[in-house]
Write a protein that holds these residues in place. Sequence first.
Motif: not given
Length: 289
Positions: A49-52, A129-132, A188-189
Amino acid sequence: MLNKFLQKTEEQLVKNCDLYFYEDSSVNKAARYSLLNAGKRVRAMLIYLTAQMCGKNWEKYADLACGVEMVHCYSLIHDDLPCMDNDDLRRGKPSCHKAFSEDTALLAGDALLGCGIETVANSQDFKPLDRLKAVQLMCAAMGPKGMIYGQELDLRFETEAANKEQLALIHRNKTGQLISLCGKLGCLGAELTESQKNAVDVFFANTGLVFQIVDDILDVESSEEELGKPIGSDAENGKSTFITLYGLEESKCKVKQLTREANELLYAEFGEQAENIIEYTSKLAQRRK
């Protein structure tokens, strides 16, 4: 939409178990028993829901959502152990250590912790880098300055009464840290302003505290059949809760106040994009199980 979130999460969790566990392992059986046991998947829902809300494709966040669910399950298995909360029921079924054994349950929890981190680290939907960053956020949230600290405090205050500030500190860490993590991972992203980041932080901090207050309310007002776990054990053990420190009615008022504050702040920053997550967390605040 929530059904799609749930279906995606369950499918991905099964795939993760197939990938990370040996089929003939007793730890595999114990981990699946607890992980795939019809949970509400609240933390996964919050990430999607946050990503949305941030305008992202929620499906790309499935590994992050599953990683957090695996870590959450590890914490539940360990919480139920005799050396911790000593609970015999979880989601209407015998706790992992009752269905298997204490040593197997301990290993199953350990395994899910590692697998949760590995799932996030191996996600192919994010840049390295996002995964890290995601792994760093996860480790901080569940570590000795996060969830573990909350669990430590929770054990400490089993033998002495906590005051209101100490109680809030326990649950902002024990329950709140993983819930706040969901907000960070869901963003993220995304390119957010500082005021939007602050709104997300406050929203999830309040949501985590509300979740625990409602748990304490249900421990008084609900039944073992509804909750699928023992009720009244906090009172029997003389444990400090929001009910013992604030009373039932003031606790309910606190739920409404924190929810309203969080919702207003998030809506002010994200507008209609925040409506779905606000609706979901508002229902969590009114849940009966």
